[in-house]
Scaffold this motif. Structure first.
Motif, mmCIF file in Angstrom:
data_model
loop_
_atom_site.group_PDB
_atom_site.id
_atom_site.type_symbol
_atom_site.label_atom_id
_atom_site.label_comp_id
_atom_site.label_asym_id
_atom_site.label_seq_id
_atom_site.Cartn_x
_atom_site.Cartn_y
_atom_site.Cartn_z
ATOM 1 N N PHE A 60 58.699 24.895 -1.931
ATOM 2 C CA PHE A 60 59.203 24.771 -0.563
ATOM 3 C C PHE A 60 60.484 23.955 -0.549
ATOM 4 C CE2 PHE A 60 56.817 20.940 -1.166
ATOM 5 C CZ PHE A 60 57.460 19.972 -0.408
ATOM 6 N N ASN A 61 61.200 24.068 0.530
ATOM 7 C CA ASN A 61 62.413 23.310 0.775
ATOM 8 C C ASN A 61 62.131 22.315 1.894
ATOM 9 O OD1 ASN A 61 65.115 22.763 2.181
ATOM 10 N ND2 ASN A 61 65.775 23.880 0.345
ATOM 11 N N PHE A 62 62.730 21.145 1.825
ATOM 12 C CA PHE A 62 62.478 20.117 2.835
ATOM 13 C C PHE A 62 62.795 20.608 4.246
ATOM 14 C CE2 PHE A 62 66.992 19.569 2.584
ATOM 15 C CZ PHE A 62 67.376 18.985 3.783
ATOM 16 N N LYS A 63 63.637 21.638 4.371
ATOM 17 C CA LYS A 63 64.020 22.127 5.698
ATOM 18 C C LYS A 63 62.838 22.713 6.472
ATOM 19 C CE LYS A 63 68.803 22.929 4.466
ATOM 20 N NZ LYS A 63 69.894 23.878 4.346
ATOM 21 N N LEU A 64 61.726 22.983 5.779
ATOM 22 C CA LEU A 64 60.523 23.421 6.490
ATOM 23 C C LEU A 64 59.951 22.300 7.357
ATOM 24 C CD1 LEU A 64 58.476 25.452 3.857
ATOM 25 C CD2 LEU A 64 59.597 26.321 5.902
ATOM 26 N N PHE A 65 60.333 21.050 7.064
ATOM 27 C CA PHE A 65 59.750 19.902 7.735
ATOM 28 C C PHE A 65 60.720 19.136 8.626
ATOM 29 C CE2 PHE A 65 57.305 20.818 3.978
ATOM 30 C CZ PHE A 65 56.007 20.787 4.457
ATOM 31 N N TYR A 66 61.999 19.483 8.556
ATOM 32 C CA TYR A 66 63.019 18.775 9.336
ATOM 33 C C TYR A 66 63.938 19.762 10.041
ATOM 34 C CZ TYR A 66 61.763 14.558 6.780
ATOM 35 O OH TYR A 66 61.082 13.504 6.255
ATOM 36 N N LYS A 67 64.273 19.433 11.267
ATOM 37 C CA LYS A 67 65.262 20.212 12.005
ATOM 38 C C LYS A 67 66.075 19.224 12.839
ATOM 39 C CE LYS A 67 65.964 24.074 15.072
ATOM 40 N NZ LYS A 67 65.362 25.177 15.804
ATOM 41 N N ASP A 68 67.362 19.260 12.653
ATOM 42 C CA ASP A 68 68.264 18.355 13.375
ATOM 43 C C ASP A 68 67.854 16.888 13.194
ATOM 44 O OD1 ASP A 68 69.698 20.583 14.343
ATOM 45 O OD2 ASP A 68 68.292 20.798 16.019
ATOM 46 N N GLY A 69 67.424 16.533 11.984
ATOM 47 C CA GLY A 69 67.084 15.155 11.668
ATOM 48 C C GLY A 69 65.718 14.690 12.134
ATOM 49 N N ALA A 70 64.931 15.591 12.719
ATOM 50 C CA ALA A 70 63.602 15.216 13.207
ATOM 51 C C ALA A 70 62.526 15.999 12.451
ATOM 52 C CB ALA A 70 63.486 15.506 14.702
ATOM 53 N N ILE A 71 61.370 15.387 12.316
ATOM 54 C CA ILE A 71 60.248 16.064 11.663
ATOM 55 C C ILE A 71 59.711 17.138 12.600
ATOM 56 C CG2 ILE A 71 57.905 15.774 10.794
ATOM 57 C CD1 ILE A 71 58.680 12.957 9.936
ATOM 58 N N VAL A 72 59.463 18.327 12.046
ATOM 59 C CA VAL A 72 58.888 19.436 12.809
ATOM 60 C C VAL A 72 57.593 19.898 12.140
ATOM 61 C CG1 VAL A 72 61.094 20.223 13.764
ATOM 62 C CG2 VAL A 72 60.312 21.127 11.573
ATOM 63 N N ASP A 73 56.769 20.617 12.868
ATOM 64 C CA ASP A 73 55.454 21.027 12.389
ATOM 65 C C ASP A 73 55.456 22.300 11.542
ATOM 66 O OD1 ASP A 73 54.195 18.892 13.622
ATOM 67 O OD2 ASP A 73 53.773 20.014 15.451
ATOM 68 N N ASP A 74 56.545 23.039 11.515
ATOM 69 C CA ASP A 74 56.554 24.355 10.865
ATOM 70 C C ASP A 74 55.965 24.324 9.454
ATOM 71 O OD1 ASP A 74 57.867 24.930 13.196
ATOM 72 O OD2 ASP A 74 59.761 25.465 12.261
ATOM 73 N N GLY A 75 56.469 23.442 8.620
ATOM 74 C CA GLY A 75 55.999 23.377 7.236
ATOM 75 C C GLY A 75 54.550 22.961 7.136
ATOM 76 N N PHE A 76 54.153 22.024 7.982
ATOM 77 C CA PHE A 76 52.766 21.560 7.959
ATOM 78 C C PHE A 76 51.809 22.692 8.334
ATOM 79 C CE2 PHE A 76 55.187 17.635 8.726
ATOM 80 C CZ PHE A 76 54.769 16.903 7.625
ATOM 81 N N GLU A 77 52.183 23.505 9.300
ATOM 82 C CA GLU A 77 51.338 24.628 9.707
ATOM 83 C C GLU A 77 51.169 25.618 8.565
ATOM 84 O OE1 GLU A 77 53.193 26.148 13.228
ATOM 85 O OE2 GLU A 77 52.724 24.353 14.382
ATOM 86 N N LEU A 78 52.260 25.906 7.856
ATOM 87 C CA LEU A 78 52.175 26.836 6.719
ATOM 88 C C LEU A 78 51.333 26.244 5.591
ATOM 89 C CD1 LEU A 78 55.884 28.020 6.702
ATOM 90 C CD2 LEU A 78 53.895 29.362 7.408
ATOM 91 N N PHE A 79 51.545 24.969 5.286
ATOM 92 C CA PHE A 79 50.757 24.324 4.243
ATOM 93 C C PHE A 79 49.279 24.276 4.607
ATOM 94 C CE2 PHE A 79 54.541 22.295 2.249
ATOM 95 C CZ PHE A 79 54.258 22.651 0.950
#
Length: 98
Positions: free
Chosen positions: A57-76
């Motif tokens: 995975f790439n860290f961008k799954l977890f960050y957007k515009d400098g904030a943590i997002v849920d996208d990567g966590f949902e996939l994991f």
């Protein structure tokens, strides 16, 4: 075929050009990630005798515009739960870091 290396940004921009914009490229990427690996694939790997799955995975799954997002966590969460069901280990493999 075209086997030239592309960064994620280059790939995404080419996808946006091909699909008609960044919103369509983002939706395509989201759907692709949801469907790339499913529970059946994990079950099949288990049936074949594998006991682990490597998840790049790439860290961008977890960050957007400098904030943590849920996208990567949902996939994991999906993959981890499937692997738990079939008694498999999950190896988390970050390919890109900030």
């Amino acid at each position: 075929g075209d086997f030239n290396y592309r960064t994620y940004t280059q790939f995404f921009n080419e996808l946006a050009d091909a699909l008609g914009g960044p919103d369509k490229a983002a939706e395509f990427e989201y759907q692709w990630r949801l469907n790339y690996v499913d529970e059946e694939a994990i079950s099949d790997l288990s049936d074949l005798g594998f006991n682990s799955v490597r998840v790049p995975f790439n860290f961008k799954l977890f960050y957007k515009d400098g904030a943590i997002v849920d996208d990567g966590f949902e996939l994991f969460d999906r993959v981890i739960n499937w692997c738990r069901t079939y008694g498999m280990y999950v190896l988390i493999d970050m390919h890109g870091a900030p």
